[in-house]
Design a protein around this motif. Structure first.
Motif, mmCIF file in Angstrom:
data_model
loop_
_atom_site.group_PDB
_atom_site.id
_atom_site.type_symbol
_atom_site.label_atom_id
_atom_site.label_comp_id
_atom_site.label_asym_id
_atom_site.label_seq_id
_atom_site.Cartn_x
_atom_site.Cartn_y
_atom_site.Cartn_z
ATOM 1 N N GLU A 39 0.832 -1.211 0.000
ATOM 2 C CA GLU A 39 0.000 0.000 0.000
ATOM 3 C C GLU A 39 0.862 1.255 0.000
ATOM 4 N N GLU A 40 1.919 1.250 0.811
ATOM 5 C CA GLU A 40 2.801 2.427 0.876
ATOM 6 C C GLU A 40 3.521 2.611 -0.464
ATOM 7 N N TRP A 41 4.000 1.500 -1.027
ATOM 8 C CA TRP A 41 4.683 1.585 -2.325
ATOM 9 C C TRP A 41 3.757 2.148 -3.403
ATOM 10 N N GLN A 42 2.502 1.723 -3.376
ATOM 11 C CA GLN A 42 1.572 2.146 -4.426
ATOM 12 C C GLN A 42 1.229 3.626 -4.339
ATOM 13 N N ARG A 43 1.552 4.242 -3.200
ATOM 14 C CA ARG A 43 1.326 5.690 -3.089
ATOM 15 C C ARG A 43 2.480 6.483 -3.704
ATOM 16 N N ARG A 44 3.594 5.826 -4.004
ATOM 17 C CA ARG A 44 4.765 6.557 -4.519
ATOM 18 C C ARG A 44 4.527 7.202 -5.889
ATOM 19 N N PRO A 45 3.962 6.490 -6.867
ATOM 20 C CA PRO A 45 3.644 7.184 -8.132
ATOM 21 C C PRO A 45 2.651 8.333 -7.917
ATOM 22 N N GLN A 46 1.716 8.134 -6.983
ATOM 23 C CA GLN A 46 0.709 9.165 -6.707
ATOM 24 C C GLN A 46 1.371 10.435 -6.179
ATOM 25 N N LYS A 47 2.327 10.259 -5.259
ATOM 26 C CA LYS A 47 2.994 11.427 -4.676
ATOM 27 C C LYS A 47 3.755 12.210 -5.736
ATOM 28 N N LEU A 48 4.443 11.501 -6.608
ATOM 29 C CA LEU A 48 5.228 12.170 -7.646
ATOM 30 C C LEU A 48 4.318 12.936 -8.611
ATOM 31 N N VAL A 49 3.276 12.287 -9.073
ATOM 32 C CA VAL A 49 2.383 12.931 -10.043
ATOM 33 C C VAL A 49 1.611 14.080 -9.389
ATOM 34 N N ALA A 50 1.170 13.875 -8.148
ATOM 35 C CA ALA A 50 0.462 14.958 -7.443
ATOM 36 C C ALA A 50 1.389 16.152 -7.263
ATOM 37 N N SER A 51 2.645 15.873 -6.973
ATOM 38 C CA SER A 51 3.615 16.958 -6.780
ATOM 39 C C SER A 51 3.819 17.734 -8.090
ATOM 40 N N TYR A 52 3.896 16.992 -9.193
ATOM 41 C CA TYR A 52 4.037 17.643 -10.506
ATOM 42 C C TYR A 52 2.823 18.550 -10.782
ATOM 43 N N ILE A 53 1.636 18.010 -10.555
ATOM 44 C CA ILE A 53 0.409 18.769 -10.830
ATOM 45 C C ILE A 53 0.327 20.007 -9.940
#
Lengths: 322, 322
Positions: A298-312
């Motif tokens: 679950e924690e790993w699956q949040r990693r792409p989310q954090k990067l993309v959210a940060s970009y946005i």
């Protein structure tokens, strides 16, 4: 080969995708704006819904396989982008009239599930592009946020896709069209990928794991297609599997998943900027089974989310994303 | 060509699948019964769950794309098979630890969703066959209950698949395996199909619509793969589309969907009896869009369920299914 810190070259070559400017136009003369267009699998339509009113401000489409994960991402975006949710209200699944996909909107971002595999993503991609066209959207960027098997890299790492390849390591998708096999090249935006890579290396939200910029192999099958020994059927030996995975790895592929090829070729065809960011759940050079505890995954699956959210977030705040 | 009332011939030819007798054995020497096997996408496993206790009595696996539809089918089976549900209890999704598929068990029947497209069905099929093997099940029959586009037949008709073909009208599935394209033939059980066809013609539950026994074209894409003009991309003209669909129709294909080829070839590889029963939602010779009212589509989608439930009911009551 995979790279951890390649700098942007700015070079435009023949493989660089052509990105549409202004309102998203369809590469399909048969879709007339005045006629009814039912987006069947997301239970929307240009006559049944006021699509411009609902979606005109969309600038980002974020896709991922799992409905729950894309709901979580939408919830995460509410806080990350500080979107105002009026008291007594909450996010709702806009595609709730169908159970094929989920679709959330958080400000200018769509968070939508695409199911598993190329055909499932293909249907969704067609209907989302038509939705954006009917809504009059312009300059939309697409992201796929996924999970994958890694090759020779630590599980939990991120891979930003440089190029998507098929199960035979070819950089195009084949679509059987009117009885003939048509090849559509896989072309992602190199500038967007480099912006993400730089952000991954500098943003405080994205530390604690490695991020790679590499090729991604996209297969039509999770077991035999990815050289697993643990499917219901297996006609090859462990040494054949390892020889193949080492060959794939030595071709510059850092991860294997099931949607990037279609995503990349359809972004190119639609004329939209697109990037694929996947976390790896295991190292396929060491095994086939995913046995890591659920909470770690679950924690790993949040990693792409954090990067993309940060970009946005940086894009919307007017900062250069990197 | 499609037939409405072909009688069973009993002829066994080279294309007849070989059905396993007794406990389901895997065609994979790498799966050892003592070792852990995580069925990742249905959140079950042979160490984390007592699979023999949970599933040993399963005799039928019914698959369909939509999670809601397969839940409805499970609920329908409770009454159709008069399964005792203790007071205060109800059906639960056994695969609720994952959001990829839903899995219900009603007596000896599994009702499970497979999502959309061959890759999504492929993952589920591998894991269900391994589940049945670990559980010690024997003589299991598989059904796919689906929706499809028809060719030259009235919408709402049922099609029992005689043979599944790919988008190039070839009777096998290609799986990129260790860098090579491997072809697996599509072979469904003709006796099971004939039993279903006869039942469709005689059972009171299955009247009011036509049932056909025909070839089914299985595509990897809903829009271009099925010659639609209404996708986000379209590089051909209306007359090209019609010429292709007429050619497909004249090859004996009565319907088009997106999973039968994998289902048929995997049933053959697993040595289990399998049948595909789909309702048609439109006539593709007359259009592309699905505009029939929701409640009518709902009724149509119950038609494959009624036929398969009727077959199972007769089998369990000890009657010859027809």
């Amino acid at each position: 080969m995979k790279r951890k810190a390649t700098q942007r070259t700015g070079k435009k070559d023949a493989d660089h995708p052509v990105i549409q400017k202004g309102k998203l136009q369809l590469n399909n003369p048969h879709i007339q704006s005045g006629e009814e267009d039912v987006l069947y699998h997301i239970a929307l339509g240009n006559k049944s819904h006021d699509l411009p009113s609902l979606f005109h401000d969309v600038k980002f489409v974020c896709m991922g396989g799992s409905p729950n994960r894309m709901k979580q991402f939408a919830e995460y975006l509410v806080s990350a982008l500080q979107v105002n949710v009026p008291s007594g209200m909450g996010l709702t699944n806009i595609a709730c009239g169908s159970d094929r996909y989920v679709l959330y909107k958080v400000g200018p971002v769509l968070s939508v599930s695409h199911g598993m595999g190329v055909p499932s993503l293909s249907i969704l991609f067609h209907e989302i592009v038509k939705l954006l066209h009917h809504a009059g959207c312009s300059d939309v960027t697409f992201f796929r946020l996924g999970t994958s098997g890694g090759l020779g890299i630590e599980p939990g790492s991120l891979v930003i896709t440089e190029q998507a390849l098929d199960g035979l390591l070819r950089p195009y998708i084949e679509v059987a069209t009117l009885g003939k096999t048509v090849q559509h090249p896989s072309r992602l935006d190199p500038d967007l990928a480099q912006d993400l890579l730089k952000l991954a290396q500098t943003d405080p939200e994205c530390q604690g794991h490695s991020t790679y910029f590499s090729k991604t192999m996209c297969t039509l099958d999770f077991y035999e297609g990815q050289a697993r020994l643990d499917g219901a059927f297996c006609d090859y030996q462990a040494e054949d599997k390892m020889a193949f995975l080492r060959k794939v790895h030595s071709s510059g592929v850092a991860n294997i998943e099931m949607e990037s090829l279609c995503f990349a070729s359809y972004c190119h065809r639609a004329g939209v900027r697109g990037a694929v960011v996947c976390v790896t759940l295991l190292d396929r050079l060491k095994g086939d089974q995913i046995t890591t505890p659920h909470e770690v995954l679950e924690e790993w699956q949040r990693r792409p989310q954090k990067l993309v959210a940060s970009y946005i977030k940086r894009y919307l705040s007017g900062k250069n994303a990197t």
